[in-house]
Design a protein around this motif. Structure first.
Motif, PDB file in Angstrom:
ATOM      1  N   LYS A 170       0.827  -1.207   0.000  1.00 26.11           N
ATOM      2  CA  LYS A 170       0.000   0.000   0.000  1.00 26.11           C
ATOM      3  C   LYS A 170       0.862   1.258   0.000  1.00 26.11           C
ATOM      4  CE  LYS A 170      -3.968  -2.050   2.391  1.00 26.11           C
ATOM      5  NZ  LYS A 170      -4.774  -2.036   3.653  1.00 26.11           N
ATOM      6  N   VAL A 171       1.941   1.245   0.775  1.00 29.42           N
ATOM      7  CA  VAL A 171       2.843   2.399   0.819  1.00 29.42           C
ATOM      8  C   VAL A 171       3.471   2.633  -0.545  1.00 29.42           C
ATOM      9  CG1 VAL A 171       4.998   3.299   1.792  1.00 29.42           C
ATOM     10  CG2 VAL A 171       3.320   2.192   3.284  1.00 29.42           C
ATOM     11  N   LEU A 172       3.903   1.547  -1.197  1.00 28.77           N
ATOM     12  CA  LEU A 172       4.509   1.662  -2.526  1.00 28.77           C
ATOM     13  C   LEU A 172       3.530   2.235  -3.542  1.00 28.77           C
ATOM     14  CD1 LEU A 172       6.470  -1.724  -2.697  1.00 28.77           C
ATOM     15  CD2 LEU A 172       7.465   0.570  -2.613  1.00 28.77           C
ATOM     16  N   VAL A 173       2.308   1.717  -3.535  1.00 31.51           N
ATOM     17  CA  VAL A 173       1.298   2.175  -4.492  1.00 31.51           C
ATOM     18  C   VAL A 173       0.922   3.629  -4.226  1.00 31.51           C
ATOM     19  CG1 VAL A 173      -1.072   1.868  -5.279  1.00 31.51           C
ATOM     20  CG2 VAL A 173       0.378  -0.130  -4.904  1.00 31.51           C
ATOM     21  N   CYS A 174       0.664   3.947  -2.955  1.00 33.31           N
ATOM     22  CA  CYS A 174       0.260   5.321  -2.603  1.00 33.31           C
ATOM     23  C   CYS A 174       1.369   6.311  -2.911  1.00 33.31           C
ATOM     24  CB  CYS A 174      -0.109   5.396  -1.125  1.00 33.31           C
ATOM     25  SG  CYS A 174      -1.616   4.510  -0.682  1.00 33.31           S
ATOM     26  N   GLY A 175       2.610   5.963  -2.568  1.00 36.41           N
ATOM     27  CA  GLY A 175       3.726   6.864  -2.824  1.00 36.41           C
ATOM     28  C   GLY A 175       3.924   7.130  -4.305  1.00 36.41           C
ATOM     29  N   THR A 176       3.794   6.079  -5.111  1.00 32.72           N
ATOM     30  CA  THR A 176       3.972   6.222  -6.558  1.00 32.72           C
ATOM     31  C   THR A 176       2.873   7.086  -7.172  1.00 32.72           C
ATOM     32  OG1 THR A 176       5.042   4.051  -6.691  1.00 32.72           O
ATOM     33  CG2 THR A 176       4.161   4.974  -8.734  1.00 32.72           C
ATOM     34  N   ILE A 177       1.630   6.823  -6.794  1.00 27.66           N
ATOM     35  CA  ILE A 177       0.502   7.572  -7.358  1.00 27.66           C
ATOM     36  C   ILE A 177       0.580   9.047  -6.971  1.00 27.66           C
ATOM     37  CG2 ILE A 177      -2.001   7.885  -7.274  1.00 27.66           C
ATOM     38  CD1 ILE A 177      -2.256   4.864  -6.996  1.00 27.66           C
ATOM     39  N   VAL A 178       0.825   9.304  -5.693  1.00 30.20           N
ATOM     40  CA  VAL A 178       0.882  10.693  -5.219  1.00 30.20           C
ATOM     41  C   VAL A 178       2.048  11.433  -5.860  1.00 30.20           C
ATOM     42  CG1 VAL A 178       1.290  12.147  -3.197  1.00 30.20           C
ATOM     43  CG2 VAL A 178      -0.305  10.226  -3.051  1.00 30.20           C
ATOM     44  N   GLY A 179       3.212  10.777  -5.960  1.00 31.42           N
ATOM     45  CA  GLY A 179       4.365  11.418  -6.590  1.00 31.42           C
ATOM     46  C   GLY A 179       4.090  11.769  -8.041  1.00 31.42           C
ATOM     47  N   PHE A 180       3.495  10.830  -8.767  1.00 34.61           N
ATOM     48  CA  PHE A 180       3.184  11.082 -10.176  1.00 34.61           C
ATOM     49  C   PHE A 180       2.230  12.264 -10.339  1.00 34.61           C
ATOM     50  CE2 PHE A 180       0.279  10.494 -13.749  1.00 34.61           C
ATOM     51  CZ  PHE A 180       1.171  10.490 -14.813  1.00 34.61           C
ATOM     52  N   LEU A 181       1.188  12.285  -9.520  1.00 34.32           N
ATOM     53  CA  LEU A 181       0.207  13.354  -9.653  1.00 34.32           C
ATOM     54  C   LEU A 181       0.755  14.705  -9.212  1.00 34.32           C
ATOM     55  CD1 LEU A 181      -2.981  11.453  -8.457  1.00 34.32           C
ATOM     56  CD2 LEU A 181      -2.361  12.104 -10.783  1.00 34.32           C
ATOM     57  N   THR A 182       1.719  14.694  -8.284  1.00 33.17           N
ATOM     58  CA  THR A 182       2.367  15.950  -7.908  1.00 33.17           C
ATOM     59  C   THR A 182       3.103  16.542  -9.094  1.00 33.17           C
ATOM     60  OG1 THR A 182       2.640  15.245  -5.611  1.00 33.17           O
ATOM     61  CG2 THR A 182       4.053  17.029  -6.366  1.00 33.17           C
ATOM     62  N   GLY A 183       3.838  15.709  -9.795  1.00 31.27           N
ATOM     63  CA  GLY A 183       4.553  16.202 -10.969  1.00 31.27           C
ATOM     64  C   GLY A 183       3.636  16.544 -12.116  1.00 31.27           C
ATOM     65  N   PHE A 184       2.596  15.737 -12.318  1.00 35.17           N
ATOM     66  CA  PHE A 184       1.710  15.918 -13.464  1.00 35.17           C
ATOM     67  C   PHE A 184       0.751  17.087 -13.273  1.00 35.17           C
ATOM     68  CE2 PHE A 184      -2.157  14.456 -15.897  1.00 35.17           C
ATOM     69  CZ  PHE A 184      -1.620  14.722 -17.145  1.00 35.17           C
ATOM     70  N   LEU A 185       0.170  17.206 -12.075  1.00 33.86           N
ATOM     71  CA  LEU A 185      -0.856  18.217 -11.837  1.00 33.86           C
ATOM     72  C   LEU A 185      -0.374  19.405 -11.015  1.00 33.86           C
ATOM     73  CD1 LEU A 185      -3.883  15.874 -11.038  1.00 33.86           C
ATOM     74  CD2 LEU A 185      -3.247  16.891 -13.224  1.00 33.86           C
ATOM     75  N   GLY A 186       0.798  19.300 -10.387  1.00 36.93           N
ATOM     76  CA  GLY A 186       1.327  20.418  -9.608  1.00 36.93           C
ATOM     77  C   GLY A 186       0.489  20.754  -8.397  1.00 36.93           C
ATOM     78  N   VAL A 187      -0.150  19.756  -7.801  1.00 33.56           N
ATOM     79  CA  VAL A 187      -1.064  20.032  -6.695  1.00 33.56           C
ATOM     80  C   VAL A 187      -0.510  19.635  -5.338  1.00 33.56           C
ATOM     81  CG1 VAL A 187      -3.105  19.862  -8.133  1.00 33.56           C
ATOM     82  CG2 VAL A 187      -2.199  17.802  -7.056  1.00 33.56           C
ATOM     83  N   GLY A 188       0.745  19.169  -5.283  1.00 36.79           N
ATOM     84  CA  GLY A 188       1.321  18.796  -4.004  1.00 36.79           C
ATOM     85  C   GLY A 188       0.928  17.413  -3.560  1.00 36.79           C
ATOM     86  N   GLY A 189      -0.239  16.959  -3.954  1.00 36.50           N
ATOM     87  CA  GLY A 189      -0.666  15.608  -3.627  1.00 36.50           C
ATOM     88  C   GLY A 189      -1.368  15.456  -2.303  1.00 36.50           C
ATOM     89  N   GLY A 190      -1.479  16.536  -1.536  1.00 33.17           N
ATOM     90  CA  GLY A 190      -2.084  16.425  -0.213  1.00 33.17           C
ATOM     91  C   GLY A 190      -3.534  15.976  -0.235  1.00 33.17           C
ATOM     92  N   PHE A 191      -4.273  16.369  -1.272  1.00 32.77           N
ATOM     93  CA  PHE A 191      -5.680  15.991  -1.343  1.00 32.77           C
ATOM     94  C   PHE A 191      -5.849  14.494  -1.583  1.00 32.77           C
ATOM     95  CE2 PHE A 191      -4.582  16.247  -5.696  1.00 32.77           C
ATOM     96  CZ  PHE A 191      -5.541  15.616  -6.464  1.00 32.77           C
ATOM     97  N   LEU A 192      -4.748  13.834  -2.003  1.00 32.06           N
ATOM     98  CA  LEU A 192      -4.763  12.379  -2.143  1.00 32.06           C
ATOM     99  C   LEU A 192      -4.009  11.698  -0.997  1.00 32.06           C
ATOM    100  CD1 LEU A 192      -4.170  11.903  -5.959  1.00 32.06           C
ATOM    101  CD2 LEU A 192      -6.282  11.545  -4.700  1.00 32.06           C
ATOM    102  N   VAL A 193      -2.997  12.371  -0.450  1.00 32.59           N
ATOM    103  CA  VAL A 193      -2.214  11.778   0.628  1.00 32.59           C
ATOM    104  C   VAL A 193      -3.082  11.531   1.856  1.00 32.59           C
ATOM    105  CG1 VAL A 193      -0.259  12.057   2.189  1.00 32.59           C
ATOM    106  CG2 VAL A 193      -0.077  12.846  -0.157  1.00 32.59           C
ATOM    107  N   VAL A 194      -3.891  12.527   2.224  1.00 28.80           N
ATOM    108  CA  VAL A 194      -4.719  12.385   3.421  1.00 28.80           C
ATOM    109  C   VAL A 194      -5.697  11.212   3.291  1.00 28.80           C
ATOM    110  CG1 VAL A 194      -6.437  13.487   4.898  1.00 28.80           C
ATOM    111  CG2 VAL A 194      -4.467  14.792   4.111  1.00 28.80           C
ATOM    112  N   PRO A 195      -6.472  11.105   2.194  1.00 27.54           N
ATOM    113  CA  PRO A 195      -7.335   9.926   2.051  1.00 27.54           C
ATOM    114  C   PRO A 195      -6.541   8.615   2.052  1.00 27.54           C
ATOM    115  CG  PRO A 195      -7.999  11.621   0.507  1.00 27.54           C
ATOM    116  CD  PRO A 195      -6.696  12.067   1.094  1.00 27.54           C
ATOM    117  N   ALA A 196      -5.363   8.629   1.418  1.00 26.68           N
ATOM    118  CA  ALA A 196      -4.548   7.412   1.375  1.00 26.68           C
ATOM    119  C   ALA A 196      -4.096   7.002   2.772  1.00 26.68           C
ATOM    120  CB  ALA A 196      -3.330   7.623   0.474  1.00 26.68           C
ATOM    121  N   LEU A 197      -3.663   7.969   3.557  1.00 27.35           N
ATOM    122  CA  LEU A 197      -3.202   7.671   4.912  1.00 27.35           C
ATOM    123  C   LEU A 197      -4.347   7.201   5.802  1.00 27.35           C
ATOM    124  CD1 LEU A 197      -0.771  10.683   5.518  1.00 27.35           C
ATOM    125  CD2 LEU A 197      -0.158   8.326   4.999  1.00 27.35           C
ATOM    126  N   VAL A 198      -5.500   7.839   5.646  1.00 21.09           N
ATOM    127  CA  VAL A 198      -6.644   7.500   6.504  1.00 21.09           C
ATOM    128  C   VAL A 198      -7.280   6.183   6.091  1.00 21.09           C
ATOM    129  CG1 VAL A 198      -8.963   8.215   7.210  1.00 21.09           C
ATOM    130  CG2 VAL A 198      -7.118   9.901   7.097  1.00 21.09           C
TER     131      VAL A 198
END
Length: 287
Positions: A170-198
């Motif tokens: 789960k950590v590997l998948v979440c880290g990869t997805i959030v990292g990709f979207l940070t670079g692609f969308l420039g949004v920092g990834g927090g809006f996905l990190v919090v749901p992923a962590l919770v």
């Protein structure tokens, strides 16, 4: 321009400081629709603004409010993915970027609300008498034989091993997805990190907020580094926006300390739905 940037920065800072994410999904639309930047420039500016603001937010939670091990793991795993996302960012249209942000914000909001409802139901079941029945937990003194005890221990070890492997996956998948979207969308990834962590990592909302800020900082550094040579920055917008956002983050932290995890979760979800709906409608109208 400076006054507008500062006002928007305060709002974004309040969101990041209070919710641990969501600032990027506010920043990119604000830079595009209010301050007139194109999507590619807005995503670059957003990474810088959100990264600096998140760093301040993480520092304010440095004692007991950050899961450093999992946060660093998610951030490091996301570095190569953020680089790949940045490369793809340069080749897509503004409409595609904004529609992607809109879709992801709504999906994340729905996931947060469903998880919050399920968690509340579980708590009510336990309070009303749910759980194991008397006699389910074996008494060691009444164990039938040494073989039974050895088998139980072995089974427990296997289950624990599978659980650990699932957690790492789960950590590997979440880290990869959030990292990709940070670079692609420039949004920092927090809006996905919090749901992923919770949801995926079963972390308390109060701890997920601080941990997400750490992940945002690491992903933002990676994304900015991968954009060197392609930076188009308007510091007249970025500087006042960032300074105001930092101040807003400090205020957001104080607000968050007075609210329950459920209140934060629902506020985050409502924010994501509102922003996603607005961005989606505006993007479709502009097609």
């Amino acid at each position: 321009m400076i006054a507008v940037s500062a006002a928007l920065g305060v709002v974004m800072g309040l969101v990041i400081g209070g919710l641990g994410g969501g600032g990027g999904v506010l920043t990119v639309p604000a830079l595009v629709y209010i301050l007139g930047q194109d999507a590619q420039s807005a995503t670059t500016s957003s990474v810088i603004i959100v990264g600096i603001t998140a760093a301040v937010g993480a520092v304010t939670r440095i004692r007991g409010g950050v899961d450093w091990r999992n946060g660093i793991a998610l951030g490091v795993i996301g570095i190569p993915a953020a680089y790949l996302g940045t490369l793809l960012n340069r080749g897509v249209s503004q409409t595609v970027l904004l529609l992607a942000i809109a879709a992801l914000t709504v999906i994340a909001a729905i996931a947060m609300l469903v998880n919050d409802r399920n968690s509340a139901g579980s708590v009510r079941s336990e309070v009303s008498g749910g759980g194991t029945e008397r006699g389910e937990v074996p008494n060691v003194r009444d164990a039938r034989s040494r073989e039974t005890r050895v088998t139980a221990v072995t089974t427990e070890a296997r289950v624990h091993g599978r659980s650990r492997a699932a957690f790492v996956a789960k950590v590997l998948v979440c880290g990869t997805i959030v990292g990709f979207l940070t670079g692609f969308l420039g949004v920092g990834g927090g809006f996905l990190v919090v749901p992923a962590l919770v949801i995926a990592l079963r972390m308390l909302m109060s701890l997920a907020v601080g941990t997400s800020l750490l992940v945002i900082v690491l992903n933002s550094i990676s994304s900015v580094a991968s954009r060197f040579g392609h930076l188009d920055l308007d510091w007249r917008v970025i500087a006042p926006f960032t300074i105001a956002a930092v101040l807003g983050t400090l205020a957001g932290k104080r607000i968050a300390d007075r609210l329950s995890g459920t209140a934060l979760t629902r506020a985050f979800a409502v924010l994501l739905v509102a922003v996603g709906a607005f961005v989606g409608i505006e993007s479709l109208v502009g097609l």
